[in-house]
Write an enzyme that holds these catalytic residues in place. Structure first.
Site, PDB file in Angstrom:
ATOM      1  N   GLU A  20       0.834  -1.212   0.000  1.00 34.81           N
ATOM      2  CA  GLU A  20       0.000   0.000   0.000  1.00 34.81           C
ATOM      3  C   GLU A  20       0.862   1.253   0.000  1.00 34.81           C
ATOM      4  O   GLU A  20       2.070   1.205   0.196  1.00 34.81           O
ATOM      5  CB  GLU A  20      -0.896   0.035   1.260  1.00 34.81           C
ATOM      6  N   ARG A 100      -7.504  -0.787  13.148  1.00 34.94           N
ATOM      7  CA  ARG A 100      -6.138  -0.595  12.677  1.00 34.94           C
ATOM      8  C   ARG A 100      -6.041   0.643  11.795  1.00 34.94           C
ATOM      9  O   ARG A 100      -7.040   1.210  11.350  1.00 34.94           O
ATOM     10  CB  ARG A 100      -5.642  -1.819  11.893  1.00 34.94           C
ATOM     11  N   ASN A 102      -5.044   2.714   8.341  1.00 39.12           N
ATOM     12  CA  ASN A 102      -5.094   2.480   6.902  1.00 39.12           C
ATOM     13  C   ASN A 102      -4.440   3.659   6.193  1.00 39.12           C
ATOM     14  O   ASN A 102      -3.523   4.276   6.725  1.00 39.12           O
ATOM     15  CB  ASN A 102      -6.539   2.214   6.444  1.00 39.12           C
ATOM     16  N   GLU A 121     -13.931  -4.974   9.219  1.00 36.63           N
ATOM     17  CA  GLU A 121     -14.564  -4.073   8.254  1.00 36.63           C
ATOM     18  C   GLU A 121     -16.012  -3.756   8.613  1.00 36.63           C
ATOM     19  O   GLU A 121     -16.859  -3.560   7.742  1.00 36.63           O
ATOM     20  CB  GLU A 121     -14.451  -4.622   6.825  1.00 36.63           C
ATOM     21  N   ASN A 148      -9.757   5.137   2.832  1.00 38.26           N
ATOM     22  CA  ASN A 148      -8.706   4.873   1.850  1.00 38.26           C
ATOM     23  C   ASN A 148      -8.192   6.161   1.228  1.00 38.26           C
ATOM     24  O   ASN A 148      -7.892   7.108   1.924  1.00 38.26           O
ATOM     25  CB  ASN A 148      -9.199   3.853   0.811  1.00 38.26           C
ATOM     26  N   ASP A 197      -9.648   2.278  -4.204  1.00 34.69           N
ATOM     27  CA  ASP A 197      -8.732   2.107  -3.078  1.00 34.69           C
ATOM     28  C   ASP A 197      -7.894   3.375  -2.945  1.00 34.69           C
ATOM     29  O   ASP A 197      -8.446   4.458  -2.799  1.00 34.69           O
ATOM     30  CB  ASP A 197      -7.893   0.850  -3.304  1.00 34.69           C
TER      31      ASP A 197
END
Length: 286
Positions: A20, A100, A102, A121, A148, A197
């Site tokens: 990522e 968490r 992102n 999620e 995101n 994303d």
């Protein structure tokens, strides 16, 4: 609209579980990227081919350069600073069980806008929070599922944002104080084409977005029209950023989690040379 299979290259062959957050650091001339679930921060220098890997103590959602040197990390339990000497310290620690870090991005004013999500999620379990250099935190969005891609227009007057399950790329107006208002859809990714994303904004104000389970990167114009689709050999394309000396090369991260067996290049860092024209991104002011 232009479409087709681009002439991609493998910048770093890797097996990242969840690659990522590619980010070009113009000061060091290297690309930063992370493996969220592998708890690793990667760097890659395309001029020398040199790579480094640093393991973090917990899952890492994003890494960005700092204006004074070193890095800022969006970690599971909060925001941490990695100093040039290698020391790691918390800027803002706020652990939430089951949640968490992102994706994250640095705003034109040098603040860090960092997202979170639940491991399961769960709808509405994530946030988008703005962090100042002194660690002060302000929750911008508190009802997010998978926070995101985030980015700003070249003039800083618009902010783009993705909460992946919505399938939307949203756009906000940015006020003189740097806050955002007027949320509305810029574009919607149709069902069957994957989920939006990570994203980046080029020098022309167009929005490039990676498609998870879509095997592609798309470019949308500032008016929301789809004008480019670049297909890739990995279904789980996670994020993109322009880098290289002229900011013309599009770097793309990918994920290995999911398909069994994973495609050969899943988890690798890909690059599409001479794909567009990026702009220098601000460093975190802290």
């Amino acid at each position: 609209m232009r479409a087709g299979r681009p002439a991609y290259e493998v910048a770093v062959r890797a097996e990242a579980a969840l690659g990522e957050g590619p980010t070009w650091d113009p000061v060091t001339g290297r690309l930063l990227w992370i493996d969220v679930l592998g708890s690793r921060v990667h760097t890659y220098n395309p001029a020398s081919g040199r790579r480094t890997v640093r393991r973090t103590e917990q899952h890492v959602g994003a890494v960005k350069p700092r204006a004074g040197g070193g890095l800022v990390l969006n970690l599971r339990d909060g925001i941490a600073l990695l100093d040039p000497d290698g020391g790691l310290r918390w800027l803002h620690r706020e652990p939430v069980p089951g949640r968490r870090a992102n994706d994250a991005a640095v705003a034109p004013d040098g603040s860090l806008w960092a997202g979170t999500m639940r491991y399961d999620e769960a709808p509405g379990g994530g946030t988008l929070t703005r962090y100042a250099a002194d660690g002060t935190a302000e929750v911008v969005l508190g009802d997010v599922t998978v926070s995101n891609g985030t980015g700003w227009s070249p003039d800083g007057r618009l902010m783009y944002y993705v909460d992946s399950p919505t399938r939307r790329i949203d756009v906000f107006d940015v006020t003189d104080s740097g806050t955002v208002t007027g949320r509305r859809p810029l574009a919607v990714v149709e069902e069957g084409a994957g989920f939006p994303d990570g994203l980046c904004v080029d020098a022309d104000g167009c929005v490039w977005v990676a498609l998870w389970d879509g095997a592609a990167v798309r470019r949308y114009t500032p008016s929301g029209d789809l004008d480019r689709v670049l297909t890739l050999p990995v279904p789980r394309v996670t994020a993109c950023a322009f880098g290289g000396p002229g900011l013309t090369d599009l770097y793309v991260t990918t994920a290995r989690v999911g398909p069994h067996p994973p495609p050969p290049l899943a988890g690798s860092l890909l690059v599409l040379p001479d794909t567009g024209r990026g702009s220098v991104q601000p460093a975190f002011a802290g």
